[in-house]
Write a protein that holds these residues in place. Structure first.
Motif, PDB file in Angstrom:
ATOM      1  N   ASN A   1       0.845  -1.196   0.000  1.00  0.00           N
ATOM      2  CA  ASN A   1       0.000   0.000   0.000  1.00  0.00           C
ATOM      3  C   ASN A   1       0.872   1.234   0.000  1.00  0.00           C
TER       4      ASN A   1
ATOM      5  N   GLY B   1      -5.514   4.873   5.355  1.00  0.00           N
ATOM      6  CA  GLY B   1      -5.084   4.270   6.607  1.00  0.00           C
ATOM      7  C   GLY B   1      -4.501   5.300   7.556  1.00  0.00           C
TER       8      GLY B   1
ATOM      9  N   ASP C   1       2.795  -2.013   4.236  1.00  0.00           N
ATOM     10  CA  ASP C   1       2.184  -0.679   4.263  1.00  0.00           C
ATOM     11  C   ASP C   1       3.312   0.331   4.381  1.00  0.00           C
TER      12      ASP C   1
ATOM     13  N   THR D   1      -1.803  -0.498  10.927  1.00  0.00           N
ATOM     14  CA  THR D   1      -2.920   0.076  10.175  1.00  0.00           C
ATOM     15  C   THR D   1      -4.045  -0.956  10.062  1.00  0.00           C
TER      16      THR D   1
ATOM     17  N   LEU E   1      -5.257  -2.041   7.399  1.00  0.00           N
ATOM     18  CA  LEU E   1      -4.843  -2.996   6.372  1.00  0.00           C
ATOM     19  C   LEU E   1      -3.990  -4.108   6.969  1.00  0.00           C
ATOM     20  N   LEU E   2      -2.993  -3.721   7.762  1.00  0.00           N
ATOM     21  CA  LEU E   2      -2.080  -4.735   8.314  1.00  0.00           C
ATOM     22  C   LEU E   2      -2.798  -5.612   9.339  1.00  0.00           C
TER      23      LEU E   2
ATOM     24  N   HIS F   1       5.689  -3.486   8.293  1.00  0.00           N
ATOM     25  CA  HIS F   1       5.216  -2.182   8.759  1.00  0.00           C
ATOM     26  C   HIS F   1       5.903  -1.018   8.033  1.00  0.00           C
ATOM     27  N   GLY F   2       5.210   0.101   8.002  1.00  0.00           N
ATOM     28  CA  GLY F   2       5.730   1.294   7.346  1.00  0.00           C
ATOM     29  C   GLY F   2       7.003   1.838   7.968  1.00  0.00           C
TER      30      GLY F   2
END
Lengths: 269, 269
Positions: A195, A200, A222, A230, A232-233, A245-246
């Protein structure tokens, strides 16, 4: 951290929103560790104000660099005098520095940071099939780096046809046989789905894609850093997918920023 | 001090030069004491860049206030929507805040801070004869406050005829019988002689006036804060005059700034 005085050098990170950005919490301790009298401050700049805010900041004599985040990574390129190869490929920038001659150079570390973060987590890209959701500033940077890292296939999706087409044009110059694009994410057969949209960031955002439709062994990544987990995760983990993770993308950019901004302990001789 | 994060609110102090300004070292501990997530940073802005820097800063969503110092106190008035009575009298501003409706209000605390500092040091102004050297931004603010505090006579000197005449016009509306002006400082008979020029900021600057020509009992005051002991104050002390340091003007403005910027501990309820 170091107390701010009249002699402190400035760096700013621009975004909208900006309260969630992690860069000040990560870079200010680096300044302190190096003994540099410098501070990175958050700057909330709306899209309509970006030109005035950036040109104003660039005229501040003790401001040495800018970090750029959502949603300004594309538009900010217009305020640089020199674009790095990564910026030209991605069409976006997340870091700008003032050169000795007063010109501003734009760089983009999102892609390199993302690939480094994946690799550190054990996810190599060589030969993998990647689906990338979002052809914005971060998406463009990640697309170029994913191809450079040897991905076998990259599908980029974005409902904005013009934005998608511009990114595909830039990428086609590199590895046209490996790239496809469309308005909807192709999740079937993907090894990694990323993503790269802002969905998010805000509570109540819809999911950028449905992780239940990804293959059982896929990694769902993400780029949003806050919240760390998020929606999404969380949904991907609930489906049994590996998640990425971002925060990894930024944490692996730290030494890239240090080098770009030429941050080093002052010479005490 | 508080670690800067993405959620930190910003204040900036503009000057040229700016490395010597004391405001960050004084106000950042106030933010910390109050538990406010805010930082005051120095901003070096050349005169030619002032408009772009100020308008850029004013468009930053998380920036709540500006402090203005030499040489921008007069020109900065053009970037405010509302001018306080002190700003209109002085023709200069040293503090601007964003109102809830987005407008910017300019205030000037130099004069009030200077008079408070003199009073705290035991130097009352009522009935005294004052000579003020420099009709710039700080000079105008001090002139108005000295008259408000009851000085019997104020001589303002500045070699720039136009600047001097504009200040005298503004002051004449208040107490025209007590004010005189000219290109050269009248030191004879003065109880207090104030340097409100930038002379003394840089090594090698000439003295703004010769303290040996002041009366034996006179007080010689400087508004320059760094160096604390300016060449003028050193020469005055060598002549046996009482001296009054520039730092007093700012230290007595702290609670005025707190009130103006509505700085208060966050409500924990």
């Amino acid at each position: 951290m170091i107390a701010v005085s009249g002699a402190t050098r400035l760096y700013a990170v621009l975004g909208d929103p900006v309260a969630q950005v992690q860069a000040p919490a990560m870079l200010n301790p680096v300044f302190a560790d190096l003994g540099l009298d410098a501070v990175l401050v958050p700057v909330l700049a709306g899209a309509a104000d970006l030109a005035e805010v950036v040109t104003g900041l660039q005229r501040i004599g003790n401001l040495d660099g800018l970090l750029i985040t959502v949603p300004h990574k594309i538009e900010a390129c217009a305020f640089a005098d020199v674009l790095s190869p990564a910026v030209r490929a991605a069409g976006s920038t997340n870091a700008m520095r003032r050169e000795a001659d007063g010109r501003w150079t734009a760089e983009n570390f999102d892609g390199a940071g993302f690939v480094l973060g994946l690799s550190a987590a054990g996810h190599e890209l060589a030969g993998r099939r990647v689906t990338l959701v979002g052809a914005g500033g971060a998406g463009g940077a990640i697309a170029a780096a994913v191809l450079d890292a040897g991905a076998a296939r990259l599908q980029v999706c974005d409902p904005d046809e013009e934005r998608l087409s511009a990114l595909l044009d830039r990428l086609a110059g590199h590895r046209p046989d490996r790239v496809a694009g469309g308005p909807v994410a192709e999740l079937e057969g993907a090894d990694l789905v990323v993503n790269a949209t802002p969905l998010g960031l805000r509570p109540g955002d819809p999911l950028p894609f449905d992780p239940a439709l990804t293959p059982a062994g896929a990694v769902v990544a993400d780029i949003i850093m806050k919240p760390r987990r998020t929606a999404l995760l969380r949904a991907a983990a609930a489906e049994g997918r590996l998640v990425h993770h971002g925060a990894h993308m930024l944490s692996h950019q730290l030494h890239l920023y240090r080098s770009f901004f030429r941050l080093a302990a002052p010479d005490r001789h």
